[in-house]
Design an enzyme around this catalytic site. Structure first.
Site, PDB file in Angstrom:
ATOM      1  N   ARG A  67       0.871  -0.986  -0.069  1.00 47.42           N
ATOM      2  CA  ARG A  67       0.058  -0.012   0.038  1.00 47.42           C
ATOM      3  C   ARG A  67       1.030   1.030  -0.095  1.00 47.42           C
ATOM      4  O   ARG A  67       1.637   1.296   0.986  1.00 47.42           O
ATOM      5  CB  ARG A  67      -0.833   0.055   1.325  1.00 47.42           C
ATOM      6  CG  ARG A  67      -1.629   1.127   1.458  1.00 47.42           C
ATOM      7  CD  ARG A  67      -2.903   1.177   2.383  1.00 47.42           C
ATOM      8  NE  ARG A  67      -3.948   0.500   1.894  1.00 47.42           N
ATOM      9  CZ  ARG A  67      -5.082   0.701   2.499  1.00 47.42           C
ATOM     10  NH1 ARG A  67      -5.389   1.275   3.574  1.00 47.42           N
ATOM     11  NH2 ARG A  67      -6.178  -0.008   1.996  1.00 47.42           N
ATOM     12  N   HIS A 105      -7.264   0.946  -6.242  1.00 47.56           N
ATOM     13  CA  HIS A 105      -7.612  -0.052  -5.102  1.00 47.56           C
ATOM     14  C   HIS A 105      -8.540  -1.167  -5.545  1.00 47.56           C
ATOM     15  O   HIS A 105      -9.542  -1.367  -5.243  1.00 47.56           O
ATOM     16  CB  HIS A 105      -8.603   0.634  -3.968  1.00 47.56           C
ATOM     17  CG  HIS A 105      -8.490   0.177  -2.732  1.00 47.56           C
ATOM     18  ND1 HIS A 105      -7.565  -0.971  -2.449  1.00 47.56           N
ATOM     19  CD2 HIS A 105      -9.299   0.337  -1.437  1.00 47.56           C
ATOM     20  CE1 HIS A 105      -7.851  -1.290  -1.100  1.00 47.56           C
ATOM     21  NE2 HIS A 105      -8.798  -0.605  -0.553  1.00 47.56           N
ATOM     22  N   GLN A 125     -10.201  -3.911  -3.291  1.00 49.25           N
ATOM     23  CA  GLN A 125     -11.756  -3.447  -2.572  1.00 49.25           C
ATOM     24  C   GLN A 125     -12.594  -3.957  -3.676  1.00 49.25           C
ATOM     25  O   GLN A 125     -13.927  -4.266  -3.304  1.00 49.25           O
ATOM     26  CB  GLN A 125     -11.785  -2.059  -2.459  1.00 49.25           C
ATOM     27  CG  GLN A 125     -12.963  -1.442  -1.991  1.00 49.25           C
ATOM     28  CD  GLN A 125     -13.296  -2.000  -0.444  1.00 49.25           C
ATOM     29  OE1 GLN A 125     -12.364  -1.947   0.638  1.00 49.25           O
ATOM     30  NE2 GLN A 125     -14.351  -2.545  -0.351  1.00 49.25           N
ATOM     31  N   ASP A 136     -17.371   7.268  -1.481  1.00 45.89           N
ATOM     32  CA  ASP A 136     -16.097   7.089  -0.624  1.00 45.89           C
ATOM     33  C   ASP A 136     -15.820   8.346   0.012  1.00 45.89           C
ATOM     34  O   ASP A 136     -16.391   9.260  -0.417  1.00 45.89           O
ATOM     35  CB  ASP A 136     -14.945   6.733  -2.018  1.00 45.89           C
ATOM     36  CG  ASP A 136     -13.726   6.388  -0.955  1.00 45.89           C
ATOM     37  OD1 ASP A 136     -13.803   5.898   0.162  1.00 45.89           O
ATOM     38  OD2 ASP A 136     -12.640   6.416  -1.621  1.00 45.89           O
ATOM     39  N   CYS A 162     -16.591   1.328   0.614  1.00 43.49           N
ATOM     40  CA  CYS A 162     -15.186   0.690   0.944  1.00 43.49           C
ATOM     41  C   CYS A 162     -14.843   0.668   2.407  1.00 43.49           C
ATOM     42  O   CYS A 162     -14.267  -0.206   3.221  1.00 43.49           O
ATOM     43  CB  CYS A 162     -14.078   0.838   0.094  1.00 43.49           C
ATOM     44  SG  CYS A 162     -13.489   2.778   0.398  1.00 43.49           S
ATOM     45  N   ARG A 169     -13.693  -8.742   2.038  1.00 44.60           N
ATOM     46  CA  ARG A 169     -12.285  -8.532   2.013  1.00 44.60           C
ATOM     47  C   ARG A 169     -11.603  -9.875   2.101  1.00 44.60           C
ATOM     48  O   ARG A 169     -10.546 -10.087   1.553  1.00 44.60           O
ATOM     49  CB  ARG A 169     -11.686  -7.462   2.516  1.00 44.60           C
ATOM     50  CG  ARG A 169     -12.215  -5.760   2.199  1.00 44.60           C
ATOM     51  CD  ARG A 169     -11.982  -5.730   0.808  1.00 44.60           C
ATOM     52  NE  ARG A 169     -10.359  -5.332   0.555  1.00 44.60           N
ATOM     53  CZ  ARG A 169      -9.694  -4.550   0.885  1.00 44.60           C
ATOM     54  NH1 ARG A 169     -10.144  -3.234   1.578  1.00 44.60           N
ATOM     55  NH2 ARG A 169      -8.471  -4.473   0.716  1.00 44.60           N
TER      56      ARG A 169
HETATM   57  N1  NVA Z   1     -10.244   6.695  -1.448  1.00 45.14           N
HETATM   58  C1  NVA Z   1      -9.769   6.312   0.050  1.00 45.14           C
HETATM   59  C2  NVA Z   1      -9.894   4.733   0.323  1.00 45.14           C
HETATM   60  C3  NVA Z   1      -9.442   4.098   1.601  1.00 45.14           C
HETATM   61  C4  NVA Z   1      -9.743   2.688   1.563  1.00 45.14           C
HETATM   62  C5  NVA Z   1      -8.039   6.451   0.372  1.00 45.14           C
HETATM   63  O1  NVA Z   1      -7.483   6.234  -0.520  1.00 45.14           O
HETATM   64  O2  NVA Z   1      -7.784   6.805   1.544  1.00 45.14           O
HETATM   65  N1   CP Z   2     -11.315  -0.240   2.642  1.00 44.75           N
HETATM   66  C1   CP Z   2     -10.199  -0.472   2.858  1.00 44.75           C
HETATM   67  O1   CP Z   2      -8.906  -0.676   2.199  1.00 44.75           O
HETATM   68  O2   CP Z   2      -9.884  -0.196   4.332  1.00 44.75           O
HETATM   69  P1   CP Z   2      -8.729  -0.225   5.064  1.00 44.75           P
HETATM   70  O3   CP Z   2      -7.710   1.387   4.649  1.00 44.75           O
HETATM   71  O4   CP Z   2      -8.847   0.120   6.654  1.00 44.75           O
HETATM   72  O5   CP Z   2      -7.603  -1.103   4.627  1.00 44.75           O
END
Ligand code: NVA
Ligand code: CP
Length: 306
Positions: free
Chosen positions: A102, A129, A132, A223, A263, A291
């Site tokens: 990540r 992502h 997800q 989101d 998500c 997930r």
């Molecule tokens: N768009 C959000 C998704 C979190 C799972 C982010 O990147 O923070």
């Molecule tokens: N939806 C998701 O990816 O959650 P986290 O940021 O908690 O991993």
């Protein structure tokens, strides 16, 4: 060997195959059975951003498959002190069997994958992502919303919106994305998705009006308005997204049996109301649980196709 960097790298058949494995693993788990499909395998998990779901689903997932996950916070490894990505990738991949990462820039993930000798999985970048989306479509399958659905995504043209574009374009369903003018999906990602859509027959519609997007939709999703790394813009974004909250009145324009997905983490009173998030159409906690099952499906598939 295959990496999983975006859904663009996978065919419709492969995506459905991963979800088929996930379904089997979920059923087995519910019956108290465990398959040791990844016995003695190690998954390295690099996190340069926070996580609840992604970390736990991968770590528990590999454990249930007979392997082990190693959590590597970027603060604790030499990456954060300037060790190059290409060195980190070669070192880690000489010791572990699979790597989930990540990170911020999608190009960092691509560089990592280029130098890795084992499969690399995208656990979220600024642009995509995909993990997800596997859980999201799996949830749609379980809720009987997977046959020619209309999906409405309301809000920021971010990593989630981009991943929805890729999923819709690959699987061939209609996707409407409503975002404020200055927060629309990246044109180059839309263009790539449109190319896949020509083959699959998917309709990808970009608009500004959330009501137009939600009308008669089968799935409504949103989101956060400020993703990880955008914290300093939060105040400004709150103003610009104020008409993009999924509330009861907006959701009522969708089909009566439509479902709501998110998500998570969700910010109640911003992109979604408490009423919708906790309401009967909301499947967000099933989606979050899924997930686990879909991450297991991905790891097994990558192992079987290496
Ligand atoms: N768009 C959000 C998704 C979190 C799972 C982010 O990147 O923070
Ligand atoms: N939806 C998701 O990816 O959650 P986290 O940021 O908690 O991993």
């Amino acid at each position: 060997m295959r990496h999983f960097l975006t859904l663009a790298d996978f065919s419709k058949e492969e995506i459905l195959e991963i979800l088929q494995i996930s379904k089997k693993l979920k059923k087995e788990l519910k019956e108290g059975q465990y398959s040791n499909l990844l016995e003695n395998k190690t998954l390295g998990m690099i996190f340069e951003k926070s996580s609840t779901r992604t970390r736990v689903s991968f770590e528990v997932g590999i454990h249930q498959l007979g392997g082990k996950g190693i959590f590597l916070s970027s603060n604790d490894i030499q990456l954060s002190r300037g060790e190059p990505i290409k060195d980190t990738a070669r070192v880690l991949s000489s010791m572990v069997d699979m790597i989930m990462m990540r990170t911020f820039k999608h190009s960092s993930l691509e560089e990592f994958a280029k130098y890795s000798s084992v499969p690399v999985i995208n656990g979220l970048t600024d642009d995509f992502h995909p993990m997800q989306l596997l859980a999201d479509f799996f949830t749609m399958q379980e809720c009987n919303k997977d046959q020619n659905p209309i999906v409405a995504y309301i809000g920021d043209g971010n990593n989630m919106a981009h991943s929805w574009l890729m999923l819709a374009a690959k699987l061939g369903f209609e996707l409407r994305i409503a975002s404020p003018k200055n927060y629309q999906v990246l044109p180059e990602i839309l263009q790539k998705a449109q190319e896949f859509a020509k083959i699959s027959g998917s309709k990808l519609l970009i608009m500004e009006d959330p009501k137009e997007a939600v009308l008669n939709a089968d799935v409504v999703t949103t989101d956060t308005w400020a993703s990880m790394g955008q914290e300093k813009d939060k105040k400004q974004r709150k103003k610009e997204f104020k008409d993009y909250c999924v509330n009861k009145s907006l959701l009522s324009l969708a089909k009566p049996d439509s479902i709501f997905l998110h998500c998570l983490p969700a910010y109640r009173g911003e992109e979604v109301t408490q009423e919708v998030l906790e309401g009967t159409q909301s499947k967000v906690f099933l989606e979050a649980e899924n997930r686990l099952h879909t991450q297991k499906g991905v790891m097994v598939w990558l192992h079987q196709n290496r």
